[in-house]
Design a protein around this motif. Structure first.
Motif, PDB file in Angstrom:
ATOM      1  N   SER A  19       0.836  -1.199   0.000  1.00  0.00           N
ATOM      2  CA  SER A  19       0.000   0.000   0.000  1.00  0.00           C
ATOM      3  C   SER A  19       0.872   1.250   0.000  1.00  0.00           C
ATOM      4  O   SER A  19       2.030   1.223   0.425  1.00  0.00           O
ATOM      5  CB  SER A  19      -0.931   0.021   1.214  1.00  0.00           C
ATOM      6  OG  SER A  19      -0.197   0.291   2.398  1.00  0.00           O
ATOM      7  N   SER A  62       5.384   1.800 -11.624  1.00  0.00           N
ATOM      8  CA  SER A  62       4.135   2.377 -12.120  1.00  0.00           C
ATOM      9  C   SER A  62       4.421   3.313 -13.282  1.00  0.00           C
ATOM     10  O   SER A  62       5.498   3.921 -13.336  1.00  0.00           O
ATOM     11  CB  SER A  62       3.436   3.197 -11.021  1.00  0.00           C
ATOM     12  OG  SER A  62       3.174   2.451  -9.860  1.00  0.00           O
ATOM     13  N   SER A  89      -0.569   3.225 -13.035  1.00  0.00           N
ATOM     14  CA  SER A  89      -0.630   1.762 -13.019  1.00  0.00           C
ATOM     15  C   SER A  89       0.046   1.300 -11.734  1.00  0.00           C
ATOM     16  O   SER A  89       0.621   2.108 -10.990  1.00  0.00           O
ATOM     17  CB  SER A  89       0.077   1.170 -14.249  1.00  0.00           C
ATOM     18  OG  SER A  89       1.472   1.467 -14.220  1.00  0.00           O
ATOM     19  N   ALA A  90      -0.006  -0.009 -11.484  1.00  0.00           N
ATOM     20  CA  ALA A  90       0.646  -0.558 -10.289  1.00  0.00           C
ATOM     21  C   ALA A  90       1.017  -2.004 -10.558  1.00  0.00           C
ATOM     22  O   ALA A  90       0.144  -2.865 -10.659  1.00  0.00           O
ATOM     23  CB  ALA A  90      -0.285  -0.459  -9.078  1.00  0.00           C
ATOM     24  N   ASN A 116       2.610  -5.312  -9.237  1.00  0.00           N
ATOM     25  CA  ASN A 116       2.952  -6.002  -7.989  1.00  0.00           C
ATOM     26  C   ASN A 116       2.817  -5.100  -6.763  1.00  0.00           C
ATOM     27  O   ASN A 116       3.514  -5.279  -5.772  1.00  0.00           O
ATOM     28  CB  ASN A 116       4.385  -6.561  -8.061  1.00  0.00           C
ATOM     29  CG  ASN A 116       4.557  -7.545  -9.191  1.00  0.00           C
ATOM     30  OD1 ASN A 116       3.757  -8.460  -9.360  1.00  0.00           O
ATOM     31  ND2 ASN A 116       5.603  -7.346  -9.992  1.00  0.00           N
ATOM     32  N   ASP A 168      -0.241  -2.446  -4.464  1.00  0.00           N
ATOM     33  CA  ASP A 168      -1.655  -2.265  -4.179  1.00  0.00           C
ATOM     34  C   ASP A 168      -2.307  -1.356  -5.230  1.00  0.00           C
ATOM     35  O   ASP A 168      -1.690  -0.385  -5.701  1.00  0.00           O
ATOM     36  CB  ASP A 168      -1.811  -1.638  -2.790  1.00  0.00           C
ATOM     37  CG  ASP A 168      -3.259  -1.514  -2.376  1.00  0.00           C
ATOM     38  OD1 ASP A 168      -3.846  -2.520  -1.968  1.00  0.00           O
ATOM     39  OD2 ASP A 168      -3.797  -0.394  -2.481  1.00  0.00           O
ATOM     40  N   ALA A 169      -3.532  -1.655  -5.609  1.00  0.00           N
ATOM     41  CA  ALA A 169      -4.241  -0.868  -6.621  1.00  0.00           C
ATOM     42  C   ALA A 169      -4.495   0.565  -6.160  1.00  0.00           C
ATOM     43  O   ALA A 169      -4.815   1.437  -6.975  1.00  0.00           O
ATOM     44  CB  ALA A 169      -5.562  -1.535  -6.976  1.00  0.00           C
ATOM     45  N   GLY A 170      -4.314   0.835  -4.874  1.00  0.00           N
ATOM     46  CA  GLY A 170      -4.496   2.184  -4.346  1.00  0.00           C
ATOM     47  C   GLY A 170      -3.498   3.193  -4.874  1.00  0.00           C
ATOM     48  O   GLY A 170      -3.693   4.407  -4.731  1.00  0.00           O
ATOM     49  N   TRP A 171      -2.426   2.709  -5.518  1.00  0.00           N
ATOM     50  CA  TRP A 171      -1.471   3.616  -6.147  1.00  0.00           C
ATOM     51  C   TRP A 171      -2.088   4.304  -7.365  1.00  0.00           C
ATOM     52  O   TRP A 171      -1.746   5.440  -7.684  1.00  0.00           O
ATOM     53  CB  TRP A 171      -0.233   2.844  -6.606  1.00  0.00           C
ATOM     54  CG  TRP A 171       0.671   2.384  -5.507  1.00  0.00           C
ATOM     55  CD1 TRP A 171       0.502   1.286  -4.724  1.00  0.00           C
ATOM     56  CD2 TRP A 171       1.888   3.011  -5.079  1.00  0.00           C
ATOM     57  NE1 TRP A 171       1.539   1.180  -3.829  1.00  0.00           N
ATOM     58  CE2 TRP A 171       2.395   2.227  -4.026  1.00  0.00           C
ATOM     59  CE3 TRP A 171       2.577   4.134  -5.493  1.00  0.00           C
ATOM     60  CZ2 TRP A 171       3.589   2.546  -3.373  1.00  0.00           C
ATOM     61  CZ3 TRP A 171       3.767   4.462  -4.847  1.00  0.00           C
ATOM     62  CH2 TRP A 171       4.258   3.670  -3.794  1.00  0.00           C
ATOM     63  N   ILE A 172      -2.981   3.609  -8.055  1.00  0.00           N
ATOM     64  CA  ILE A 172      -3.478   4.079  -9.347  1.00  0.00           C
ATOM     65  C   ILE A 172      -4.343   5.328  -9.172  1.00  0.00           C
ATOM     66  O   ILE A 172      -5.307   5.340  -8.404  1.00  0.00           O
ATOM     67  CB  ILE A 172      -4.277   2.965 -10.056  1.00  0.00           C
ATOM     68  CG1 ILE A 172      -3.392   1.732 -10.271  1.00  0.00           C
ATOM     69  CG2 ILE A 172      -4.824   3.459 -11.390  1.00  0.00           C
ATOM     70  CD1 ILE A 172      -4.124   0.517 -10.799  1.00  0.00           C
TER      71      ILE A 172
END
Length: 253
Positions: free
Chosen positions: A34, A67, A76-77, A79, A81-85
């Motif tokens: 995260s 990313s 993008s992310a 490997n 957490d999708a919370g970066w996007i």
């Protein structure tokens, strides 16, 4: 700093030479990856580095992340957490760390470092750096300036995403020998060469240490050579982006 799916590496870098000014340290990337947890780990790593070099306190920090990065925002992310996007990671980390921060795509960071200090040093024109690992990372340097987020691992060749068939992990997973792998790499690189006409192609990633197994089997107009900086390239390239020297990159080489 170079943030990966498994480790976060960091060092104080002398940007005049590209050499670490002290120990290269690393911490395990927090499970899940995260943004908040990675920020905490980066903060700890900075504290460790500055403890050994008090004069470095408050210096700008370059952070390479897996990313696509557009104006500080992660698009993008890999490997992570999708919370970066969609997050303005650069502004967040700057506030969290209390110092100037520059966030850059990890392949771009590696490419910049390789062009400035490694196999592409003193080479003008169009230099393409490809990292063959879990996927295919790519960086395009034109007369010393980066074309950001050049995602050539996602080119489609023969109905497949290139990195699904031509990465180092694909070779291992499919049990390809070097002759078979060189054939796939030849097809991919010939396509890239046709599209972009680079003056030099540099192959990085862990597989670069085995370059004698596949480079002699390639037939391209463009010279293809192995990278030199190996796992330190992302750290060095991130430092370049975080300094005034990084803005001009290889202009004065």
């Amino acid at each position: 700093m170079d943030v990966g799916g498994t480790w976060i590496k960091g060092a104080l870098i002398d940007v005049a030479s590209g050499i670490p000014a002290g120990t290269v340290r690393r911490l395990q990337t927090p499970a899940g990856g995260s943004v908040d947890a990675v920020a905490d780990a980066v903060d700890r790593l900075i504290t460790e580095l500055e403890a050994g070099s008090p004069g470095a306190a408050g210096r700008p920090v370059g952070i390479a992340i897996p990313s696509i990065v557009q104006h500080g925002v992660a698009r993008s992310a890999a490997n992570m957490d999708a919370g970066w996007i969609g997050r303005d990671v650069q502004s967040y980390l700057q506030s969290r760390l209390g110092r100037p921060v520059c966030v850059v795509n990890d392949a771009d960071a590696a490419g910049l470092a390789e062009a400035r200090y490694g196999a592409g040093s003193a080479r003008k024109g169009v230099v393409l750096v490809l990292t063959l690992g879990t996927g295919i990372g790519s960086a395009l340097i034109v007369d010393g300036r980066l074309v950001p987020n050049f995602e050539l691992g996602h080119l489609e060749i023969g109905g497949f995403k290139a990195e699904s068939r031509t990465s180092a992990v694909a070779r291992e997973n499919e049990g390809l020998d070097w002759v078979e792998y060189a054939g796939r790499l030849q097809r991919y690189l010939a396509h890239v060469e046709f599209l972009f006409s680079p003056d030099l192609i540099i192959i990085g990633g862990g597989i670069s240490v085995c370059s004698h197994e596949y480079l002699p089997r390639l037939s391209l107009r463009t010279p293809v050579i192995p990278a030199k900086l190996e796992n330190l390239a992302g750290v060095v390239g991130a430092a370049l982006q975080a300094t005034a020297a990084g803005k001009e990159i290889i202009q004065n080489t």
